[in-house]
Design a protein around this motif. Structure first.
Motif, mmCIF file in Angstrom:
data_model
loop_
_atom_site.group_PDB
_atom_site.id
_atom_site.type_symbol
_atom_site.label_atom_id
_atom_site.label_comp_id
_atom_site.label_asym_id
_atom_site.label_seq_id
_atom_site.Cartn_x
_atom_site.Cartn_y
_atom_site.Cartn_z
ATOM 1 N N ASP A 1 2.492 -8.087 2.185
ATOM 2 C CA ASP A 1 3.269 -7.602 1.035
ATOM 3 C C ASP A 1 4.742 -7.972 1.162
ATOM 4 O O ASP A 1 5.610 -7.326 0.588
ATOM 5 N N GLU B 1 0.842 -1.190 0.000
ATOM 6 C CA GLU B 1 0.000 0.000 0.000
ATOM 7 C C GLU B 1 0.881 1.245 0.000
ATOM 8 O O GLU B 1 2.034 1.194 0.452
ATOM 9 N N PRO B 2 0.356 2.359 -0.493
ATOM 10 C CA PRO B 2 1.142 3.594 -0.444
ATOM 11 C C PRO B 2 1.534 3.939 0.993
ATOM 12 O O PRO B 2 0.823 3.614 1.953
ATOM 13 N N PRO C 1 -2.778 0.447 7.463
ATOM 14 C CA PRO C 1 -2.463 -0.618 6.499
ATOM 15 C C PRO C 1 -3.375 -1.833 6.691
ATOM 16 O O PRO C 1 -3.652 -2.244 7.819
ATOM 17 N N GLN C 2 -3.838 -2.358 5.577
ATOM 18 C CA GLN C 2 -4.769 -3.482 5.618
ATOM 19 C C GLN C 2 -4.176 -4.758 5.006
ATOM 20 O O GLN C 2 -4.906 -5.744 4.828
ATOM 21 N N VAL C 3 -2.881 -4.737 4.661
ATOM 22 C CA VAL C 3 -2.328 -5.854 3.899
ATOM 23 C C VAL C 3 -2.399 -7.183 4.665
ATOM 24 O O VAL C 3 -2.663 -8.231 4.074
ATOM 25 N N THR D 1 -0.937 5.531 3.490
ATOM 26 C CA THR D 1 -2.097 4.830 4.036
ATOM 27 C C THR D 1 -2.105 4.930 5.556
ATOM 28 O O THR D 1 -1.118 4.617 6.217
ATOM 29 N N SER E 1 0.003 -4.506 -9.312
ATOM 30 C CA SER E 1 -1.090 -5.452 -9.073
ATOM 31 C C SER E 1 -0.650 -6.893 -9.279
ATOM 32 O O SER E 1 -1.315 -7.819 -8.800
ATOM 33 N N ASN F 1 -0.519 -9.116 -6.289
ATOM 34 C CA ASN F 1 -1.738 -9.687 -5.705
ATOM 35 C C ASN F 1 -1.913 -11.091 -6.275
ATOM 36 O O ASN F 1 -2.278 -11.256 -7.449
ATOM 37 N N LEU G 1 4.071 -1.836 -5.538
ATOM 38 C CA LEU G 1 2.664 -1.460 -5.658
ATOM 39 C C LEU G 1 1.972 -2.131 -6.847
ATOM 40 O O LEU G 1 0.760 -1.950 -7.039
#
Length: 268
Positions: A239, A197-198, A204-206, A201, A250, A253, A248
């Protein structure tokens, strides 16, 4: 008068007689070169035997073994050389391994061959693929020390999750490979990875997302006919292990479904 006397002097020509093999000739050099080459090869062999594992030595031996059969049945028998029929292990023939039952030329084991057969079925190497061309863009399969890793990953305009909820695309991907997962009795592990995430943020939700996505895939496996009892590990890596140079991206993912080695799941 002096000139006339000089012309009458006998001319003596000295010719050196060359005897073949004089001072042993040059043959000794050839013999010595052969001896030095043989000694170098011997020491190289000793070094290889000491510096390699049993599996690597098996691979080296198989490299120099013939891999093209000249008849339907290989030569030899059950005697000293231990020859075997190419059809001795029917499962290998069915897997398209060319009838080689114990190992491939590069040291591949029977278990490796069985796991690679799953990869071949997914990508259609022996016929029709389990996935269409659009879906295959999201799939990567590799053989590791842990087992066969089936990886599903995002593309910039085609995500596999909305938050922690699987998209219809991911559901279809898992259903498509479900048959191959059911065909193997091995235990299964699930791992989830998230793009970074940037820095700005706030919360953070990672970690929460990676754990949630891994558990969502676990819940999808029974829908594809794979028993939940076979799942022995569900892991969210956040991450921490990006595959793209841009944290960052995608492409980071992704979900990994791993068919583990040497483990047999409980009854389905």
């Amino acid at each position: 008068m002096a000139d006339k006397d000089d012309n009458k002097r006998p001319i003596i020509v000295k010719r050196k007689k060359v005897i073949a093999g004089g001072h042993h000739g040059g043959a000794w050099k050839v013999a010595y070169a052969d001896f030095v080459t043989a000694m170098m090869a011997f020491f190289m062999l000793m070094w290889l035997l000491n510096a390699t594992t049993d599996k690597q030595r098996k691979g080296l031996a198989d490299y120099f073994s013939p891999t093209i059969a000249v008849s339907r049945v290989s030569g030899g028998g059950e005697g000293a050389l231990g020859g075997r029929s190419m059809s001795a292990d029917a499962s290998q023939v069915q897997l398209g391994r060319g009838g080689i039952t114990s190992s491939e030329a590069n040291g591949t084991t029977v278990e490796d061959a069985e796991l690679m057969a799953v990869e071949a079925a997914i990508f259609g190497k022996g016929g029709d693929s389990l996935l269409d061309e659009e879906m295959l863009r999201h799939v990567s399969v590799r053989l590791s020390d842990e087992g066969l890793v089936i990886e599903f990953f995002d593309l910039p305009s085609s995500p596999l999750f909305e938050g922690v909820a699987p998209t219809p695309l991911l559901r279809k991907l898992i259903r498509s490979v479900g048959g191959q997962l059911r065909a193997r009795p091995n235990a299964i592990a699930i791992a989830s990875f998230i793009a970074a995430e940037p820095v700005v943020t706030r919360r953070p939700q990672v970690w929460r997302m990676s754990n949630g996505r891994a558990d969502a895939v676990r819940r999808l496996l029974p829908v594809a006919g794979v028993s939940d009892a076979r799942v022995v590990r569900v892991t969210g890596h956040a991450d921490r292990r990006p595959v793209a140079s841009d944290p960052l991206s995608s492409r980071n993912n992704r979900i990994e479904i791993i068919i583990l080695r040497d483990r047999v799941a409980p009854r389905r």
